[in-house]
Design an enzyme around this catalytic site. Structure first.
Site, PDB file in Angstrom:
ATOM      1  N   LYS A 157       0.302   6.830  -9.688  1.00 26.16           N
ATOM      2  CA  LYS A 157       0.915   5.764  -8.877  1.00 26.16           C
ATOM      3  C   LYS A 157       2.222   5.292  -9.510  1.00 26.16           C
ATOM      4  O   LYS A 157       3.207   5.058  -8.817  1.00 26.16           O
ATOM      5  CB  LYS A 157      -0.048   4.572  -8.739  1.00 26.16           C
ATOM      6  CG  LYS A 157      -1.152   4.831  -7.722  1.00 26.16           C
ATOM      7  CD  LYS A 157      -1.917   3.568  -7.400  1.00 26.16           C
ATOM      8  CE  LYS A 157      -3.076   3.893  -6.470  1.00 26.16           C
ATOM      9  NZ  LYS A 157      -3.125   3.113  -5.274  1.00 26.16           N
ATOM     10  N   ARG A 185       1.644  -3.325  -7.515  1.00 26.62           N
ATOM     11  CA  ARG A 185       0.552  -4.211  -7.963  1.00 26.62           C
ATOM     12  C   ARG A 185       0.252  -3.973  -9.436  1.00 26.62           C
ATOM     13  O   ARG A 185       0.004  -2.823  -9.843  1.00 26.62           O
ATOM     14  CB  ARG A 185      -0.710  -3.952  -7.129  1.00 26.62           C
ATOM     15  CG  ARG A 185      -0.546  -4.296  -5.662  1.00 26.62           C
ATOM     16  CD  ARG A 185      -1.846  -4.089  -4.895  1.00 26.62           C
ATOM     17  NE  ARG A 185      -2.379  -2.752  -5.015  1.00 26.62           N
ATOM     18  CZ  ARG A 185      -3.550  -2.448  -5.559  1.00 26.62           C
ATOM     19  NH1 ARG A 185      -4.303  -3.392  -6.078  1.00 26.62           N
ATOM     20  NH2 ARG A 185      -3.972  -1.205  -5.612  1.00 26.62           N
ATOM     21  N   ARG A 239      -6.020  -8.866  13.402  1.00 30.16           N
ATOM     22  CA  ARG A 239      -5.183  -9.098  14.595  1.00 30.16           C
ATOM     23  C   ARG A 239      -5.242 -10.552  15.032  1.00 30.16           C
ATOM     24  O   ARG A 239      -4.224 -11.153  15.365  1.00 30.16           O
ATOM     25  CB  ARG A 239      -5.680  -8.241  15.767  1.00 30.16           C
ATOM     26  CG  ARG A 239      -5.227  -6.822  15.727  1.00 30.16           C
ATOM     27  CD  ARG A 239      -5.530  -6.139  17.044  1.00 30.16           C
ATOM     28  NE  ARG A 239      -5.120  -4.749  16.982  1.00 30.16           N
ATOM     29  CZ  ARG A 239      -5.014  -3.959  18.052  1.00 30.16           C
ATOM     30  NH1 ARG A 239      -5.307  -4.420  19.252  1.00 30.16           N
ATOM     31  NH2 ARG A 239      -4.630  -2.712  17.926  1.00 30.16           N
ATOM     32  N   LYS A 245     -10.367  -4.861  11.620  1.00 26.62           N
ATOM     33  CA  LYS A 245      -8.977  -4.804  12.097  1.00 26.62           C
ATOM     34  C   LYS A 245      -8.736  -5.857  13.186  1.00 26.62           C
ATOM     35  O   LYS A 245      -7.649  -6.429  13.284  1.00 26.62           O
ATOM     36  CB  LYS A 245      -8.630  -3.379  12.569  1.00 26.62           C
ATOM     37  CG  LYS A 245      -8.481  -2.414  11.377  1.00 26.62           C
ATOM     38  CD  LYS A 245      -8.118  -0.986  11.769  1.00 26.62           C
ATOM     39  CE  LYS A 245      -7.908  -0.151  10.493  1.00 26.62           C
ATOM     40  NZ  LYS A 245      -7.594   1.265  10.771  1.00 26.62           N
ATOM     41  N   GLY A 291       0.839  -1.212   0.000  1.00 22.83           N
ATOM     42  CA  GLY A 291       0.000   0.000   0.000  1.00 22.83           C
ATOM     43  C   GLY A 291       0.863   1.247   0.000  1.00 22.83           C
ATOM     44  O   GLY A 291       0.461   2.301   0.488  1.00 22.83           O
ATOM     45  N   GLY A 292       2.037   1.131  -0.603  1.00 22.43           N
ATOM     46  CA  GLY A 292       3.047   2.199  -0.524  1.00 22.43           C
ATOM     47  C   GLY A 292       2.702   3.471  -1.267  1.00 22.43           C
ATOM     48  O   GLY A 292       3.310   4.501  -1.004  1.00 22.43           O
ATOM     49  N   GLY A 295      -0.242   4.843  -1.093  1.00 17.97           N
ATOM     50  CA  GLY A 295      -1.419   5.436  -0.444  1.00 17.97           C
ATOM     51  C   GLY A 295      -1.085   6.673   0.367  1.00 17.97           C
ATOM     52  O   GLY A 295       0.071   7.113   0.442  1.00 17.97           O
ATOM     53  N   TYR A 296      -2.115   7.210   0.984  1.00 21.81           N
ATOM     54  CA  TYR A 296      -1.986   8.464   1.760  1.00 21.81           C
ATOM     55  C   TYR A 296      -0.949   8.313   2.873  1.00 21.81           C
ATOM     56  O   TYR A 296      -0.062   9.143   3.025  1.00 21.81           O
ATOM     57  CB  TYR A 296      -3.364   8.819   2.339  1.00 21.81           C
ATOM     58  CG  TYR A 296      -3.376  10.107   3.118  1.00 21.81           C
ATOM     59  CD1 TYR A 296      -3.206  11.333   2.474  1.00 21.81           C
ATOM     60  CD2 TYR A 296      -3.561  10.098   4.500  1.00 21.81           C
ATOM     61  CE1 TYR A 296      -3.217  12.523   3.194  1.00 21.81           C
ATOM     62  CE2 TYR A 296      -3.572  11.278   5.216  1.00 21.81           C
ATOM     63  CZ  TYR A 296      -3.398  12.488   4.565  1.00 21.81           C
ATOM     64  OH  TYR A 296      -3.409  13.652   5.288  1.00 21.81           O
ATOM     65  N   LEU A 297      -1.040   7.241   3.635  1.00 19.02           N
ATOM     66  CA  LEU A 297      -0.029   7.013   4.675  1.00 19.02           C
ATOM     67  C   LEU A 297       1.165   6.249   4.117  1.00 19.02           C
ATOM     68  O   LEU A 297       2.310   6.505   4.484  1.00 19.02           O
ATOM     69  CB  LEU A 297      -0.632   6.226   5.851  1.00 19.02           C
ATOM     70  CG  LEU A 297       0.344   6.029   7.010  1.00 19.02           C
ATOM     71  CD1 LEU A 297       0.721   7.367   7.648  1.00 19.02           C
ATOM     72  CD2 LEU A 297      -0.234   5.092   8.055  1.00 19.02           C
TER      73      LEU A 297
HETATM   74  N1  LIG Z   1      -6.505   7.761  12.231  1.00 18.80           N
HETATM   75  C1  LIG Z   1      -6.960   8.379  11.182  1.00 18.80           C
HETATM   76  O1  LIG Z   1      -7.411   9.532  11.261  1.00 18.80           O
HETATM   77  C2  LIG Z   1      -6.890   7.673   9.873  1.00 18.80           C
HETATM   78  C3  LIG Z   1      -7.205   8.394   8.693  1.00 18.80           C
HETATM   79  C4  LIG Z   1      -7.059   7.735   7.490  1.00 18.80           C
HETATM   80  C5  LIG Z   1      -6.646   6.414   7.430  1.00 18.80           C
HETATM   81  N2  LIG Z   1      -6.380   5.742   8.583  1.00 18.80           N
HETATM   82  C6  LIG Z   1      -5.935   4.333   8.537  1.00 18.80           C
HETATM   83  O2  LIG Z   1      -4.684   4.301   7.859  1.00 18.80           O
HETATM   84  C7  LIG Z   1      -4.585   3.116   7.050  1.00 18.80           C
HETATM   85  C8  LIG Z   1      -4.187   3.506   5.623  1.00 18.80           C
HETATM   86  O3  LIG Z   1      -5.202   4.325   5.080  1.00 18.80           O
HETATM   87  P1  LIG Z   1      -4.941   5.305   3.844  1.00 18.80           P
HETATM   88  O4  LIG Z   1      -6.000   6.353   3.883  1.00 18.80           O
HETATM   89  O5  LIG Z   1      -3.510   5.713   3.834  1.00 18.80           O
HETATM   90  O6  LIG Z   1      -5.228   4.333   2.625  1.00 18.80           O
HETATM   91  P2  LIG Z   1      -5.463   4.699   1.073  1.00 18.80           P
HETATM   92  O7  LIG Z   1      -4.563   5.804   0.685  1.00 18.80           O
HETATM   93  O8  LIG Z   1      -6.919   4.896   0.843  1.00 18.80           O
HETATM   94  O9  LIG Z   1      -5.036   3.327   0.362  1.00 18.80           O
HETATM   95  C9  LIG Z   1      -3.791   2.743   0.651  1.00 18.80           C
HETATM   96  C10 LIG Z   1      -3.446   1.684  -0.343  1.00 18.80           C
HETATM   97  O10 LIG Z   1      -4.350   0.604  -0.265  1.00 18.80           O
HETATM   98  C11 LIG Z   1      -4.141  -0.181  -1.423  1.00 18.80           C
HETATM   99  N3  LIG Z   1      -5.410  -0.661  -1.973  1.00 18.80           N
HETATM  100  C12 LIG Z   1      -6.560   0.016  -2.126  1.00 18.80           C
HETATM  101  N4  LIG Z   1      -7.475  -0.769  -2.713  1.00 18.80           N
HETATM  102  C13 LIG Z   1      -6.872  -1.968  -2.934  1.00 18.80           C
HETATM  103  C14 LIG Z   1      -7.288  -3.205  -3.504  1.00 18.80           C
HETATM  104  N5  LIG Z   1      -8.525  -3.364  -3.977  1.00 18.80           N
HETATM  105  N6  LIG Z   1      -6.405  -4.207  -3.563  1.00 18.80           N
HETATM  106  C15 LIG Z   1      -5.158  -4.063  -3.087  1.00 18.80           C
HETATM  107  N7  LIG Z   1      -4.698  -2.913  -2.545  1.00 18.80           N
HETATM  108  C16 LIG Z   1      -5.560  -1.898  -2.472  1.00 18.80           C
HETATM  109  C17 LIG Z   1      -3.453   0.701  -2.446  1.00 18.80           C
HETATM  110  O11 LIG Z   1      -2.124   0.217  -2.530  1.00 18.80           O
HETATM  111  P3  LIG Z   1      -1.149   0.375  -3.815  1.00 18.80           P
HETATM  112  O12 LIG Z   1      -0.166   1.412  -3.376  1.00 18.80           O
HETATM  113  O13 LIG Z   1      -0.571  -0.978  -3.962  1.00 18.80           O
HETATM  114  O14 LIG Z   1      -1.989   0.791  -4.971  1.00 18.80           O
HETATM  115  C18 LIG Z   1      -3.503   2.069  -1.794  1.00 18.80           C
HETATM  116  O15 LIG Z   1      -2.448   2.905  -2.136  1.00 18.80           O
HETATM  117  C19 LIG Z   1      -5.925   2.398   7.191  1.00 18.80           C
HETATM  118  O16 LIG Z   1      -5.826   1.361   8.128  1.00 18.80           O
HETATM  119  C20 LIG Z   1      -6.861   3.464   7.700  1.00 18.80           C
HETATM  120  O17 LIG Z   1      -7.925   2.949   8.471  1.00 18.80           O
HETATM  121  C21 LIG Z   1      -6.477   6.342   9.803  1.00 18.80           C
END
Ligand SMILES: NC(=O)c1ccc[n+]([C@@H]2O[C@H](COP(=O)([O-])OP(=O)(O)OC[C@H]3O[C@@H](n4cnc5c(N)ncnc54)[C@H](OP(=O)(O)O)[C@@H]3O)[C@@H](O)[C@H]2O)c1
Length: 326
Positions: free
Chosen positions: A58, A49, A156, A152, A24-25, A27-29
Site C-alpha cells: 500500500k 490512513r 444513501r 449501502k 480507499g484509494g 483498493g481493488y477499485l
Molecule cells: N459489482 C461487483 O462485482 C463488485 C465487486 C467487488 C466490489 N464491489 C464494490 O466495490 C466497492 C469497493 O470494493 P473493493 O473490492 O474495491 O474494496 P477493497 O479493495 O476490498 O477495499 C478498498 C479499501 O477499503 C479500505 N478499507 C478496508 N478496510 C478498512 C478499514 N477497516 N478502515 C478503513 N478503510 C478500510 C482500504 O482503504 P485504504 O486504501 O485506505 O487502505 C481498502 O483499500 C465496494 O462497495 C464493493 O461492494 C463490487
C-alpha cells in the site's frame, strides 16, 4: 488559433475541473479511480490512513500515486477531524471503501465520512462506495447477502438526510470476478475443460471492465446530468448470459467445454453450512445469475446510463476482456 490561446483555454478547462478526494484509494477499485481521476485531469487527493502501517504494497502504491501527480492526505476513520480536514481540500469525494465480505466489508464506516462532508460543507458531489447491484432494487434480497444492499441503503439515507449532493454508481458485475470465473462463484480463472452453469445459464447479467467503471465514474462527477441521480453502467454489448460468456470463451480457446448445471434449489441448499462471507457472495450470485436482477428492468428517466451519457469512451467488450486469460 494561437498556441498561447490554446494553452490558456486548456488551463481554463483544467481549472474548471473539480478537485477529487479518493477514500480507499489503494483498493481493488480505488486504485483505478485514482488513475482515472489523474488521467482526466483532476487535481487528485488520496486518503493515506496511518493504520496501513508497514503494509509495504500500500505504501508503495501511494508513493506511485504521488509520482503520478496525486496528493497524499493523512487521515483516519478513527480521527474524525482528520476526515473533515481532508474533505475541505476538495470539491468531490469518492469512496471506494471495501464491501466484498470475502475481502472486507466496511460500508457503514462511511457514516463518519458523511458526517465529515456535512460539517465541512464545501463538497459539491459525493459518490459513496456502491459500484455494484443497485441496492434500491434489492429490498427483497435473501439473507445473509442482503447485508451489502441494506448497509449501502443506510449510507444513501444518511447522504440524502444530510442534503449532500450525490451520484450513485451501479456498476453491475466487475469483470475480473465474473468473467474470470465464467460466472462460477469461487473461481476467478476460466477453465479450459468444464463449466458449471447456474440453472439454465440463460439469465442475462452485465459485465464491466473495472478500468471502464473508474473512467465512467470520474466522467460523472462534474456532469450536471448526473447530479443526485443513479448512473447505471450498462454497456450494451456486455449484457450477456452465462452461456453466451462461455461461448465467447470457447471461441477464443478453439474448443467446447464440458457443461453441467446446478438447479436453483440445489444452489440455495449448497449455501447452508458455508462460512458467512461465502454465503453473502453466493446469495449475490443467486440474484444475478438465477434471477437476472441486473438486466431485468428498464432504466427510468430519473437515472442515467453511462455508455449513453459518455459515448466517447470506448468500453471493453467481453471478448476483449477475456483475451487476457489466453
Ligand atoms: N459489482 C461487483 O462485482 C463488485 C465487486 C467487488 C466490489 N464491489 C464494490 O466495490 C466497492 C469497493 O470494493 P473493493 O473490492 O474495491 O474494496 P477493497 O479493495 O476490498 O477495499 C478498498 C479499501 O477499503 C479500505 N478499507 C478496508 N478496510 C478498512 C478499514 N477497516 N478502515 C478503513 N478503510 C478500510 C482500504 O482503504 P485504504 O486504501 O485506505 O487502505 C481498502 O483499500 C465496494 O462497495 C464493493 O461492494 C463490487
Amino acid at each position: 488559433m494561437e498556441i498561447e490561446q490554446e494553452i490558456g483555454e486548456e488551463r481554463e478547462r483544467e481549472m474548471e475541473k473539480s478537485k477529487v478526494l479518493i477514500v480507499g484509494g489503494t483498493g481493488y477499485l480505488g486504485k483505478r479511480l485514482v488513475k482515472a481521476s489523474l488521467g482526466q485531469g483532476h487535481e487528485t487527493y488520496v486518503l493515506h490512513r496511518p493504520e496501513i502501517g508497514v503494509d509495504i504494497d500500500k505504501v508503495q502504491m501511494l508513493l506511485s500515486f504521488k509520482e503520478q501527480g496525486a496528493h497524499l492526505v493523512s487521515g483516519s476513520f478513527a480521527d474524525y477531524q482528520s476526515l473533515v480536514n481532508a474533505v475541505k481540500l476538495v470539491d468531490v469525494v469518492i469512496s471506494a471503501i471495501s464491501g466484498v465480505h470475502i475481502r472486507s466489508h466496511q460500508i457503514l464506516l462511511q457514516l463518519k465520512l458523511v458526517d465529515a462532508i456535512k460539517e465541512a460543507g464545501n463538497v459539491k458531489r459525493f459518490l459513496p462506495s456502491e459500484f455494484g447491484t443497485d441496492p434500491a432494487r434489492m429490498a427483497d434480497a435473501l439473507e445473509p447477502g442482503r447485508v451489502t444492499f441494506d448497509d449501502k441503503m443506510v449510507v444513501r439515507k444518511a447522504i440524502q438526510d444530510a442534503k449532500i449532493p450525490f451520484t450513485f454508481i451501479s456498476a453491475n458485475c466487475f469483470a475480473g470476478y465474473f468473467l474470470g470465473g465464467l460466472c462460477q462463484p469461487g473461481k476467478i480463472l476460466p477453465s479450459r475443460d468444464s463449466v458449471l452453469l447456474l440453472g439454465d445459464g440463460n439469465a442475462k447479467a452485465i459485465y464491466v471492465d473495472e478500468d471502464d467503471i473508474a473512467m465512467y465514474t470520474i466522467k460523472t462527477i462534474d456532469d450536471p446530468r448526473t447530479l443526485n441521480k443513479t448512473v447505471y453502467i450498462r454497456p450494451p454489448k456486455n449484457i450477456l448470459s452465462q452461456r453466451e460468456v462461455v461461448e465467447i470463451w470457447e471461441k477464443l480457446i478453439g474448443h467446447d467445454l464440458h457443461k453441467s448445471s446446478i438447479s436453483k434449489e440445489d444452489f440455495l441448499a449448497s449455501i447452508e453450512g458455508q462460512e458467512y462471507a461465502e454465503q453473502v457472495g453466493l446469495i449475490h450470485y443467486y440474484h444475478v445469475c438465477y434471477e437476472g436482477c441486473l438486466a431485468n428492468f428498464e432504466i427510468g428517466k430519473d437515472a442515467g446510463e453511462a455508455s449513453k451519457l459518455y459515448p466517447e469512451i470506448h468500453y471493453t467488450s467481453v471478448e476483449e476482456y477475456m483475451k487476457r486469460y489466453l
